[in-house]
Design an enzyme around this catalytic site. Sequence first.
Site, mmCIF file in Angstrom:
data_model
loop_
_atom_site.group_PDB
_atom_site.id
_atom_site.type_symbol
_atom_site.label_atom_id
_atom_site.label_comp_id
_atom_site.label_asym_id
_atom_site.label_seq_id
_atom_site.Cartn_x
_atom_site.Cartn_y
_atom_site.Cartn_z
ATOM 1 C CB CYS A 112 -0.933 0.008 1.205
ATOM 2 S SG CYS A 112 -2.009 -1.413 1.243
ATOM 3 C CG HIS A 253 -3.274 3.282 2.505
ATOM 4 N ND1 HIS A 253 -3.736 3.044 1.234
ATOM 5 C CD2 HIS A 253 -3.365 2.108 3.173
ATOM 6 C CE1 HIS A 253 -4.079 1.774 1.140
ATOM 7 N NE2 HIS A 253 -3.873 1.184 2.301
ATOM 8 C CG ASN A 283 -6.638 -1.031 1.354
ATOM 9 O OD1 ASN A 283 -5.930 -0.515 0.482
ATOM 10 N ND2 ASN A 283 -6.135 -1.608 2.430
HETATM 11 O O1 UT7 Z 1 -3.777 -1.559 3.582
HETATM 12 C C1 UT7 Z 1 -2.936 -2.033 4.588
HETATM 13 C C2 UT7 Z 1 -3.408 -1.609 5.854
HETATM 14 N N1 UT7 Z 1 -4.594 -2.309 6.254
HETATM 15 C C3 UT7 Z 1 -5.250 -1.836 7.263
HETATM 16 O O2 UT7 Z 1 -4.879 -0.807 7.735
HETATM 17 C C4 UT7 Z 1 -6.409 -2.613 7.863
HETATM 18 C C5 UT7 Z 1 -6.311 -2.520 9.345
HETATM 19 N N2 UT7 Z 1 -7.345 -3.216 10.103
HETATM 20 C C6 UT7 Z 1 -8.649 -2.870 10.069
HETATM 21 O O3 UT7 Z 1 -9.039 -2.003 9.320
HETATM 22 C C7 UT7 Z 1 -9.599 -3.540 11.042
HETATM 23 O O4 UT7 Z 1 -8.856 -4.307 11.967
HETATM 24 C C8 UT7 Z 1 -10.663 -4.453 10.366
HETATM 25 C C9 UT7 Z 1 -11.665 -3.587 9.621
HETATM 26 C C10 UT7 Z 1 -9.986 -5.416 9.399
HETATM 27 C C11 UT7 Z 1 -11.418 -5.248 11.408
HETATM 28 O O5 UT7 Z 1 -12.001 -4.386 12.353
HETATM 29 P P1 UT7 Z 1 -11.838 -4.660 13.920
HETATM 30 O O6 UT7 Z 1 -12.587 -3.604 14.619
HETATM 31 O O7 UT7 Z 1 -10.368 -4.771 14.197
HETATM 32 O O8 UT7 Z 1 -12.600 -6.032 14.085
HETATM 33 P P2 UT7 Z 1 -12.057 -7.429 14.636
HETATM 34 O O9 UT7 Z 1 -11.142 -8.056 13.642
HETATM 35 O O10 UT7 Z 1 -11.572 -7.241 16.024
HETATM 36 O O11 UT7 Z 1 -13.399 -8.264 14.683
HETATM 37 C C12 UT7 Z 1 -14.469 -7.918 15.599
HETATM 38 C C13 UT7 Z 1 -15.594 -8.905 15.395
HETATM 39 C C14 UT7 Z 1 -15.144 -10.365 15.406
HETATM 40 O O12 UT7 Z 1 -16.162 -11.120 16.025
HETATM 41 P P3 UT7 Z 1 -16.014 -11.604 17.546
HETATM 42 O O13 UT7 Z 1 -14.763 -12.443 17.580
HETATM 43 O O14 UT7 Z 1 -15.883 -10.341 18.354
HETATM 44 O O15 UT7 Z 1 -17.268 -12.369 17.773
HETATM 45 C C15 UT7 Z 1 -15.075 -10.730 13.948
HETATM 46 O O16 UT7 Z 1 -15.288 -12.096 13.712
HETATM 47 O O17 UT7 Z 1 -16.197 -8.701 14.121
HETATM 48 C C16 UT7 Z 1 -16.240 -9.920 13.385
HETATM 49 N N3 UT7 Z 1 -16.083 -9.634 11.982
HETATM 50 C C17 UT7 Z 1 -17.141 -9.333 11.179
HETATM 51 N N4 UT7 Z 1 -18.456 -9.256 11.433
HETATM 52 C C18 UT7 Z 1 -19.257 -8.916 10.404
HETATM 53 C C19 UT7 Z 1 -14.956 -9.556 11.236
HETATM 54 N N5 UT7 Z 1 -15.246 -9.232 9.969
HETATM 55 C C20 UT7 Z 1 -16.596 -9.087 9.917
HETATM 56 C C21 UT7 Z 1 -17.480 -8.747 8.876
HETATM 57 N N6 UT7 Z 1 -18.807 -8.669 9.171
HETATM 58 N N7 UT7 Z 1 -17.076 -8.484 7.627
#
Ligand code: UT7
Length: 326
Positions: A112, A253, A283
């Site tokens: 990225c 980004h 992204n």
């Molecule tokens: O380009 C390179 C740089 N990339 C980035 O900067 C991305 C950085 N990371 C992020 O943007 C975020 O971490 C994400 C958007 C990928 C995820 O958000 P988060 O707030 O960190 O969520 P999480 O991974 O902690 O997941 C929270 C919950 C989980 O459920 P439980 O374990 O709490 O029951 C996941 O299973 O949300 C669940 N989950 C979803 N639920 C509905 C994960 N993806 C989804 C989804 N829809 N698509």
Amino acid sequence: MGIKILGTGSYAPKRILTNADLEKIVDTSDEWIRTRTGIEERHIAADNETASDMAEKAANNALDMAGISVDEIDLIILATVSGDRPFPSTACILQKKIKAKNAVCFDVQAACSGFLFGIEIINSMMNSNPNFKKALVIGVEKITYLTDWKDRNTCILFGDGAGAMVLEHKDGASGVIASKIATDGTYTDILEVPAGGSAKPIDEKVLEERSQYIRMQGQEVFKLAVTSMVNASKEVLEQAGMEASDIRWLVPHQANLRIIKAVGKRLGLTEENVYINVNKYGNTSAASIPIAVDELVRAGKIERGEYLLLTAFGAGLTWGASLIQW
Ligand code: UT7
């Protein structure tokens, strides 16, 4: 010594995938995606549309704005992780398509952050070698071919597109005022495509494990993204002897709205100075910053002489910031 930015261009594929469309593919919701990422829709390249096809459109748009002939371009740097083929470089394929017969062309792989790495390389090459007078830097991704459409953690995040910039070596010009690029290979596993390279060629086991697709430890990446982009931004401001308040737009980004807002806030910027289009594109990796800059320029939201602070973060890890004057 000096660089002038002559023009910008971008391209996004026609097909749009909305959050409602994703609800039909994986167990997710429009509400979850909007709240956690700020993304509403993303563009997806057609099956027969390649990275070089998208780069061609963005490059031609940038050349049109610059008002120069492609024959004047002597250097093309193309940043991508989703190029047309393992080799030749997508830059060389693009060279053929746009008939840039006088250019030296190569790809840069810094995920990225690739576009910012491209600017840094062009800045160094132009200021040290008089043979390089006009250059194209391009960020392009058909990253949805690396997306696992069964993994709700990642498939909601990405989109395809291309952005380009034409730069000219011009004594006394201050197009690129200060820049910083950095990497840390100790985190190679937190954001990766595990297979499909020489370490793990694609075979039946890979296909079964779906390890030819993007894997990410989202929360870890999130934290490192914010601190790295903030620190790099502060460093280039300091190098230039400028304050965040001197900047017309911060262009971070576009990976996640929460990351973008956190970076803006930590730099003391208000929302009027932080450019956001992640809602429309998701992204797009290396394409994200040049698409955003092109939108700003074409919408008349930046005047000649105003400053942009670009900052990126991605797999590698890679990150950086560039302070540029439009
Ligand atoms: O380009 C390179 C740089 N990339 C980035 O900067 C991305 C950085 N990371 C992020 O943007 C975020 O971490 C994400 C958007 C990928 C995820 O958000 P988060 O707030 O960190 O969520 P999480 O991974 O902690 O997941 C929270 C919950 C989980 O459920 P439980 O374990 O709490 O029951 C996941 O299973 O949300 C669940 N989950 C979803 N639920 C509905 C994960 N993806 C989804 C989804 N829809 N698509």
